[in-house]
Motif scaffolding. Structure first.
Motif, PDB file in Angstrom:
ATOM      1  N   LEU A  90       7.794  -0.275  -5.980  1.00  0.00           N
ATOM      2  CA  LEU A  90       6.751  -0.727  -5.055  1.00  0.00           C
ATOM      3  C   LEU A  90       5.391  -0.276  -5.562  1.00  0.00           C
ATOM      4  CD1 LEU A  90       8.416   0.334  -1.678  1.00  0.00           C
ATOM      5  CD2 LEU A  90       8.193  -2.002  -2.521  1.00  0.00           C
ATOM      6  N   ASN A  91       4.406  -1.155  -5.458  1.00  0.00           N
ATOM      7  CA  ASN A  91       3.012  -0.778  -5.684  1.00  0.00           C
ATOM      8  C   ASN A  91       2.128  -1.882  -5.114  1.00  0.00           C
ATOM      9  OD1 ASN A  91       2.649  -2.837  -7.676  1.00  0.00           O
ATOM     10  ND2 ASN A  91       3.332  -1.445  -9.295  1.00  0.00           N
ATOM     11  N   GLU A  92       0.834  -1.807  -5.367  1.00  0.00           N
ATOM     12  CA  GLU A  92      -0.094  -2.744  -4.725  1.00  0.00           C
ATOM     13  C   GLU A  92      -0.059  -4.131  -5.342  1.00  0.00           C
ATOM     14  OE1 GLU A  92      -3.553  -1.689  -2.913  1.00  0.00           O
ATOM     15  OE2 GLU A  92      -3.107   0.441  -2.703  1.00  0.00           O
ATOM     16  N   ILE A 136       0.846  -1.202   0.000  1.00  0.00           N
ATOM     17  CA  ILE A 136       0.000   0.000   0.000  1.00  0.00           C
ATOM     18  C   ILE A 136       0.877   1.246   0.000  1.00  0.00           C
ATOM     19  CG2 ILE A 136      -1.700   1.300   1.348  1.00  0.00           C
ATOM     20  CD1 ILE A 136      -2.684  -1.428   2.436  1.00  0.00           C
ATOM     21  N   ASP A 137       1.962   1.202   0.773  1.00  0.00           N
ATOM     22  CA  ASP A 137       2.928   2.302   0.816  1.00  0.00           C
ATOM     23  C   ASP A 137       4.127   1.858   1.635  1.00  0.00           C
ATOM     24  OD1 ASP A 137       3.996   4.774   0.282  1.00  0.00           O
ATOM     25  OD2 ASP A 137       2.791   5.871   1.748  1.00  0.00           O
ATOM     26  N   GLU A 179       9.636  -9.388  -3.610  1.00  0.00           N
ATOM     27  CA  GLU A 179       9.997  -9.075  -4.998  1.00  0.00           C
ATOM     28  C   GLU A 179      10.808  -7.786  -5.074  1.00  0.00           C
ATOM     29  OE1 GLU A 179       6.065 -11.130  -7.128  1.00  0.00           O
ATOM     30  OE2 GLU A 179       6.031  -9.017  -6.534  1.00  0.00           O
ATOM     31  N   ALA A 180      10.489  -6.838  -4.176  1.00  0.00           N
ATOM     32  CA  ALA A 180      11.197  -5.553  -4.158  1.00  0.00           C
ATOM     33  C   ALA A 180      12.533  -5.618  -3.432  1.00  0.00           C
ATOM     34  CB  ALA A 180      10.311  -4.489  -3.513  1.00  0.00           C
ATOM     35  N   GLY A 181      12.896  -6.780  -2.908  1.00  0.00           N
ATOM     36  CA  GLY A 181      14.186  -6.930  -2.249  1.00  0.00           C
ATOM     37  C   GLY A 181      14.241  -6.391  -0.842  1.00  0.00           C
ATOM     38  N   LEU A 182      13.099  -6.381  -0.154  1.00  0.00           N
ATOM     39  CA  LEU A 182      13.036  -5.816   1.197  1.00  0.00           C
ATOM     40  C   LEU A 182      12.977  -6.895   2.275  1.00  0.00           C
ATOM     41  CD1 LEU A 182      10.516  -2.880   0.552  1.00  0.00           C
ATOM     42  CD2 LEU A 182      13.023  -2.841   0.458  1.00  0.00           C
ATOM     43  N   LEU A 227      17.458   2.739  -3.812  1.00  0.00           N
ATOM     44  CA  LEU A 227      16.300   2.842  -2.931  1.00  0.00           C
ATOM     45  C   LEU A 227      15.005   2.828  -3.738  1.00  0.00           C
ATOM     46  CD1 LEU A 227      17.687   5.615  -0.545  1.00  0.00           C
ATOM     47  CD2 LEU A 227      17.735   3.134  -0.223  1.00  0.00           C
ATOM     48  N   CYS A 228      13.989   2.181  -3.193  1.00  0.00           N
ATOM     49  CA  CYS A 228      12.712   2.037  -3.873  1.00  0.00           C
ATOM     50  C   CYS A 228      11.944   3.351  -3.898  1.00  0.00           C
ATOM     51  CB  CYS A 228      11.844   0.983  -3.172  1.00  0.00           C
ATOM     52  SG  CYS A 228      12.490  -0.695  -3.248  1.00  0.00           S
TER      53      CYS A 228
END
Length: 363
Positions: free
Chosen positions: A241-243, A99-100, A249-252, A234-235
């Protein structure tokens, strides 16, 4: 200019400084100043850059179990925060998407949260609806937000708020700058050492002028803010990043609290964490001088294997770089692939992130 867009408290100052303005997330914001994006970028890497980020959303959650309530909306680590500590995390949805991405700080009055400008309205509505009834949620619309970033930032801050210079990365404290009560954290979005300063809008221009009057401090617009964060790997919400993109997947993976499984989308996210995701965020080094922008397809032997999420020219490396979501079978370091830029092939190579090492003060 779009007259219906909002303005930050520094709008007139930006115009006096010669800023080129644009509408971003509903606000009139500076893209660049007179010397241009490359100059601003390198200045921040070498001296100190001042950023107006007052378009970001600020809110506070209080109540005896506020941290536990917020933890149930994220992959965790909130309930364990000590006063003055910060945590980067994400709000997840039931499908495992984001979401954020947010910054949470434990303060004396509860939890301070910074959210992305473009997500502010939906985030605030979501938090109001999801937090338990014994939590108090408050929008802090009367506050401005600045960032002071770069190797010269600490020396400047020492002149105005010496206690802030004692902070380590992702720590925060209450302080005063020239008689104005502020909340200062040692954090930022550039990959450099630096600070973010939350303060009343009524005092924003006065404090901004004080900081900008210091030797080595120059204003930095959104253009250089984006190239700085790209080099730092940085993302950016709406890109990496999105919904529909999960934190894995974003590597976090590093944001997760061990053993925490009570948050939206946990089943899908934790399965990816254990088994790996089908696609992953990677860096790309671009051959030649043609920038590879977000939305470009990445192909291998005419088969699409990914999509560029962010791309630009890197002033520090003097070459184009990008980030992409890539089929993990093709995500090995050094893998040669092709980006399609207006249907023309541009060779790219999978690279580690960040492109430029972080210089946070951790110890």
């Amino acid at each position: 200019m779009v007259t219906s867009s909002k303005q930050t408290p520094l709008h007139d100052l930006h115009l006096q400084l010669g800023a080129k303005m644009t509408t971003f997330a509903g606000y009139q914001m500076p893209v660049q100043y007179k010397n241009g994006i490359i100059h601003e970028h390198l200045h921040c890497r070498n001296k100190a850059g001042f950023f107006d980020i007052s378009h970001m959303g600020q809110c506070r959650v209080s109540g005896e179990r506020a941290a536990e309530a917020l933890e149930k909306l994220t992959p965790g680590g909130i309930a364990d925060l000590k006063q003055g500590a910060q945590k980067y995390t994400v709000l997840t949805n039931a499908e495992g998407g984001v979401i954020d991405d947010i910054i949470v700080t434990r303060i004396e009055a509860g939890l301070s949260i910074i959210v992305n400008a473009g997500c502010k309205d939906k985030d605030f509505a979501y938090l109001r609806s999801q937090l338990s009834l014994d939590c108090q949620f408050e929008e802090l619309n009367e506050l401005a937000l600045f960032a002071l970033q770069g190797p010269g930032a600490a020396a400047v801050m020492a002149k105005f708020a010496a206690e802030a210079v004692g902070l380590k990365f992702m720590q925060a404290c209450a302080a005063e700058i020239a008689g104005t009560a502020c909340h200062i954290s040692r954090s930022g979005y550039s990959g450099e050492d630096g600070f973010e300063i939350s303060l009343p809008q009524a005092d924003a221009e006065r404090i901004a002028r004080l900081l900008l009057a210091e030797d080595g401090v120059e204003p930095i617009g959104l253009g250089a803010r984006d190239t700085l964060r790209l080099e730092a790997g940085l993302c950016l919400y709406g890109h990496e990043l999105n919904e529909t993109i999960t934190p894995i997947e974003a590597g976090l993976q590093w944001i997760f609290k061990k053993g925490h499984s009570d948050f939206p989308g946990a089943e899908k996210i934790l399965a990816q964490r254990q088994n790996g995701a089908g696609r992953v965020r990677v860096g790309l080094l671009v051959d030649g001088r043609i920038p590879v922008r977000d939305g470009c397809e990445i192909v291998h032997q005419d088969q699409q294997v990914g999509t560029v999420t962010s791309g630009s020219f890197s002033p520090s490396l003097n070459r184009p770089v990008a980030m992409a979501l890539l089929d993990r079978r093709f995500a090995g370091l050094g893998t040669g692939l092709t980006a399609l830029v207006r249907n023309s092939p541009v060779p790219v190579t999978v690279s580690s992130l960040p492109f430029v090492p972080h210089r946070y003060l951790r110890k």
